[in-house]
Design an enzyme around this catalytic site. Sequence first.
Site, PDB file in Angstrom:
ATOM      1  N   LYS A   6     -21.935  -0.552  -2.021  1.00 29.40           N
ATOM      2  CA  LYS A   6     -21.379   0.314  -3.073  1.00 29.40           C
ATOM      3  C   LYS A   6     -21.757  -0.266  -4.437  1.00 29.40           C
ATOM      4  O   LYS A   6     -21.434  -1.416  -4.727  1.00 29.40           O
ATOM      5  CB  LYS A   6     -19.858   0.383  -2.910  1.00 29.40           C
ATOM      6  CG  LYS A   6     -19.170   1.126  -4.031  1.00 29.40           C
ATOM      7  CD  LYS A   6     -17.673   1.210  -3.808  1.00 29.40           C
ATOM      8  CE  LYS A   6     -16.986   1.788  -5.025  1.00 29.40           C
ATOM      9  NZ  LYS A   6     -15.526   1.698  -4.939  1.00 29.40           N
TER      10      LYS A   6
ATOM     11  N   LEU B 263       0.620  -2.126   0.913  1.00 28.53           N
ATOM     12  CA  LEU B 263       1.345  -0.896   0.615  1.00 28.53           C
ATOM     13  C   LEU B 263       2.845  -1.121   0.520  1.00 28.53           C
ATOM     14  O   LEU B 263       3.554  -0.362  -0.127  1.00 28.53           O
ATOM     15  CB  LEU B 263       1.028   0.155   1.691  1.00 28.53           C
ATOM     16  CG  LEU B 263      -0.459   0.531   1.801  1.00 28.53           C
ATOM     17  CD1 LEU B 263      -0.702   1.444   2.999  1.00 28.53           C
ATOM     18  CD2 LEU B 263      -0.952   1.202   0.522  1.00 28.53           C
TER      19      LEU B 263
ATOM     20  N   THR C 176      -8.742   0.142  -5.787  1.00 29.17           N
ATOM     21  CA  THR C 176      -8.141  -1.108  -6.256  1.00 29.17           C
ATOM     22  C   THR C 176      -7.114  -1.728  -5.310  1.00 29.17           C
ATOM     23  O   THR C 176      -6.657  -2.841  -5.558  1.00 29.17           O
ATOM     24  CB  THR C 176      -7.472  -0.873  -7.623  1.00 29.17           C
ATOM     25  OG1 THR C 176      -6.805   0.390  -7.595  1.00 29.17           O
ATOM     26  CG2 THR C 176      -8.498  -0.870  -8.735  1.00 29.17           C
TER      27      THR C 176
HETATM   28  C1  LIG Z   1      -5.137   7.924   1.135  1.00 35.19           C
HETATM   29  C2  LIG Z   1      -5.419   6.480   0.899  1.00 35.19           C
HETATM   30  C3  LIG Z   1      -6.718   6.066   0.602  1.00 35.19           C
HETATM   31  C4  LIG Z   1      -6.986   4.707   0.347  1.00 35.19           C
HETATM   32  N1  LIG Z   1      -8.240   4.312   0.000  1.00 35.19           N
HETATM   33  C5  LIG Z   1      -8.447   3.023  -0.392  1.00 35.19           C
HETATM   34  C6  LIG Z   1      -9.715   2.571  -0.825  1.00 35.19           C
HETATM   35  O1  LIG Z   1     -10.696   3.314  -0.825  1.00 35.19           O
HETATM   36  N2  LIG Z   1      -9.839   1.296  -1.227  1.00 35.19           N
HETATM   37  C7  LIG Z   1      -8.791   0.429  -1.220  1.00 35.19           C
HETATM   38  O2  LIG Z   1      -8.938  -0.722  -1.644  1.00 35.19           O
HETATM   39  N3  LIG Z   1      -7.599   0.818  -0.745  1.00 35.19           N
HETATM   40  C8  LIG Z   1      -7.397   2.076  -0.362  1.00 35.19           C
HETATM   41  N4  LIG Z   1      -6.174   2.455   0.107  1.00 35.19           N
HETATM   42  C9  LIG Z   1      -5.131   1.456   0.295  1.00 35.19           C
HETATM   43  C10 LIG Z   1      -5.381   0.708   1.610  1.00 35.19           C
HETATM   44  O3  LIG Z   1      -5.484   1.624   2.671  1.00 35.19           O
HETATM   45  C11 LIG Z   1      -4.247  -0.268   1.896  1.00 35.19           C
HETATM   46  O4  LIG Z   1      -3.984  -1.027   0.745  1.00 35.19           O
HETATM   47  C12 LIG Z   1      -4.648  -1.199   3.004  1.00 35.19           C
HETATM   48  O5  LIG Z   1      -5.096  -0.501   4.120  1.00 35.19           O
HETATM   49  C13 LIG Z   1      -3.508  -2.105   3.386  1.00 35.19           C
HETATM   50  O6  LIG Z   1      -2.545  -1.432   4.123  1.00 35.19           O
HETATM   51  P1  LIG Z   1      -1.352  -2.277   4.705  1.00 35.19           P
HETATM   52  O7  LIG Z   1      -1.908  -3.364   5.542  1.00 35.19           O
HETATM   53  O8  LIG Z   1      -0.462  -2.646   3.581  1.00 35.19           O
HETATM   54  O9  LIG Z   1      -0.559  -1.229   5.587  1.00 35.19           O
HETATM   55  P2  LIG Z   1      -0.867  -0.630   7.064  1.00 35.19           P
HETATM   56  O10 LIG Z   1      -2.305  -0.495   7.332  1.00 35.19           O
HETATM   57  O11 LIG Z   1      -0.026   0.604   7.151  1.00 35.19           O
HETATM   58  O12 LIG Z   1      -0.305  -1.726   8.059  1.00 35.19           O
HETATM   59  C14 LIG Z   1       1.073  -1.872   8.289  1.00 35.19           C
HETATM   60  C15 LIG Z   1       1.268  -2.773   9.482  1.00 35.19           C
HETATM   61  O13 LIG Z   1       2.657  -3.033   9.638  1.00 35.19           O
HETATM   62  C16 LIG Z   1       2.995  -2.870  10.998  1.00 35.19           C
HETATM   63  N5  LIG Z   1       4.417  -2.521  11.106  1.00 35.19           N
HETATM   64  C17 LIG Z   1       5.124  -1.642  10.364  1.00 35.19           C
HETATM   65  N6  LIG Z   1       6.392  -1.574  10.780  1.00 35.19           N
HETATM   66  C18 LIG Z   1       6.489  -2.445  11.815  1.00 35.19           C
HETATM   67  C19 LIG Z   1       7.540  -2.818  12.700  1.00 35.19           C
HETATM   68  N7  LIG Z   1       8.759  -2.277  12.618  1.00 35.19           N
HETATM   69  N8  LIG Z   1       7.279  -3.726  13.655  1.00 35.19           N
HETATM   70  C20 LIG Z   1       6.046  -4.291  13.783  1.00 35.19           C
HETATM   71  N9  LIG Z   1       5.025  -3.969  12.986  1.00 35.19           N
HETATM   72  C21 LIG Z   1       5.233  -3.050  12.015  1.00 35.19           C
HETATM   73  C22 LIG Z   1       2.053  -1.774  11.484  1.00 35.19           C
HETATM   74  O14 LIG Z   1       1.939  -1.784  12.880  1.00 35.19           O
HETATM   75  C23 LIG Z   1       0.765  -2.204  10.790  1.00 35.19           C
HETATM   76  O15 LIG Z   1       0.133  -3.192  11.555  1.00 35.19           O
HETATM   77  C24 LIG Z   1      -5.917   3.779   0.404  1.00 35.19           C
HETATM   78  C25 LIG Z   1      -4.638   4.201   0.763  1.00 35.19           C
HETATM   79  C26 LIG Z   1      -4.374   5.539   0.990  1.00 35.19           C
HETATM   80  C27 LIG Z   1      -2.974   5.964   1.338  1.00 35.19           C
END
Ligand SMILES: Cc1cc2nc3c(=O)[nH]c(=O)nc-3n(C[C@H](O)[C@H](O)[C@H](O)COP(=O)(O)OP(=O)(O)OC[C@H]3O[C@@H](n4cnc5c(N)ncnc54)[C@H](O)[C@@H]3O)c2cc1C
Length: 502
Positions: A79, A334, A345
Amino acid sequence: MVPPIKEVVIVGGGSAGWMAAAALSSLLAPKDMSITLIESDEIGIIGVGEATIPDILNFNQLLGIDEGEFIRETNATIKLGIEFIDWGRKGDRYIHPFSSHGVDMNGFDFHQFWLHSRAAGNTHPIDDYSLCAVAARHGKFVRPDPNPRSIRSHIRYAYHFDAALYARYLRAYAEKRGVRRIEGKIEAVIQAPETGHISEVRLENGDTVRGEVFFDCSGFRSLLLGQTLNVPYKDWSHWLPCNSAQAVPSQHSGPLLPYTRATAKSSGWQWRIPTQARVGNGHIYSREFMSDDEAASVLLAGLEGEALASPRVIRFTAGHRQQFWVKNCIAIGLSAGFLEPLESTSLYLIQEGISRFIALFPNASLPDVFRDEYNRHMQTEFEQVRDFIILHYSATERDDTPFWNYCRTMAIPESLQHKIALFREGGRAFRLNDELFSRPSWVAVFLGQNIVPKACDPVVAALPAQEVLASVESMRRAMIEAARNMPTHEEFLSQFRKTEVA
Ligand SMILES: Cc1cc2nc3c(=O)[nH]c(=O)nc-3n(C[C@H](O)[C@H](O)[C@H](O)COP(=O)(O)OP(=O)(O)OC[C@H]3O[C@@H](n4cnc5c(N)ncnc54)[C@H](O)[C@@H]3O)c2cc1C
């Protein structure tokens, strides 16, 4: 003496959880510290988050990740920036590139010379002076030349990749360094009665996992910081009204582009992110202005290749938790907050949270001043990114839909008003407080969205316009020549591709 931390628990195995696990296990190289990550296959991960910014290279380098292996294992592509279509006005098109524009001269910013050259008839957009933008348009890529005198030293790049493969790749990396993974759903979070600190989590099968420090990487659920510690959410949806997304992968059609595309739609925008095996697409929109059904139709109508699934709806609210680190819980990803992916970002903010925690790595006493510093830093990071994203919406002349009328006329933060005024008056753009987005990024979006300064720098304005024009023109030609001589993006990737792509 206060003892060191011995037990770290990471709740969540999405990008945030595995990035934290990989970094903690590698950079702290813990001998007497256990790191346990809990994730639920039943809940799964969000599965988006596929476009990055160049800071991801620093993260990979710190972890000693081999680039070729990384590209192969995550189906990554290159990119060089983001192309914005229809944002300022319908029909507009500009690139926010990762490299700067032209070369600064005698201590003056290149864009001042470009502004002055317009007086002598220059009609080329500022994009034409950025090597990344020019290479992107030609579908070319080469790694930056370490020799600063080489024009190729201007290349800066990031990746697009498959989010699920990314989490899987980091998981293997972290497990190799001793991280213990537990699969299971947490049903209760237990706090110590005297301090309110989180002491353990209990899984559905009855097992408990104790810890001294807990990373909440549980995604939008914010299981620890939000649900257990009740830290309120700071809602920025009055500035960033989009609150829904629909995502769908599609087949490739045409060459593999080395950039992300963000096309403005009637009540939001659509992304196009090419990975090796498929194209990731999504429509970000506001439900106040468009129904889910209409949003799905807009998304599918905007695909360039055949859809490989049905659109998946995701809801969100722009903003962040009022604190990121409370008691012994640090929220990353998130669970800490979300700003829509217009400038890719979120993974950067995860990276920043992890590295700031490591820079403040405490002993078991968890000093308040470390927490305060962490919270101050992350709040500033979120606010600076917020302002940059708002700029894309507020600096529009579009008046063709209620959504754009709202964005064009909404009140914006004072910090952003100040930046716009500085640029409008005399093309001044500064990187304030070490913010993520530096001058070239602000200049790209200001000019790309038709905020043209009333005047250029008076010292530059005193130079003969024809001479300035000749000088910037030679830079433009040099960019085209350099891009022409690069391999294509496909050629670059072919050396890392699996023989068969899944
Ligand atoms: C529409 C969209 C587009 C995006 N595009 C981009 C992008 O282009 N570039 C970028 O940098 N970021 C982007 N993001 C943000 C990015 O997707 C997230 O910052 C990143 O994937 C991190 O997600 P996470 O690990 O915080 O959450 P998640 O991927 O949701 O992981 C959460 C984890 O917690 C676990 N969990 C939850 N509750 C429990 C429970 N009770 N018991 C056990 N485990 C549990 C789940 O199983 C999972 O493993 C985007 C987000 C969205 C919504």
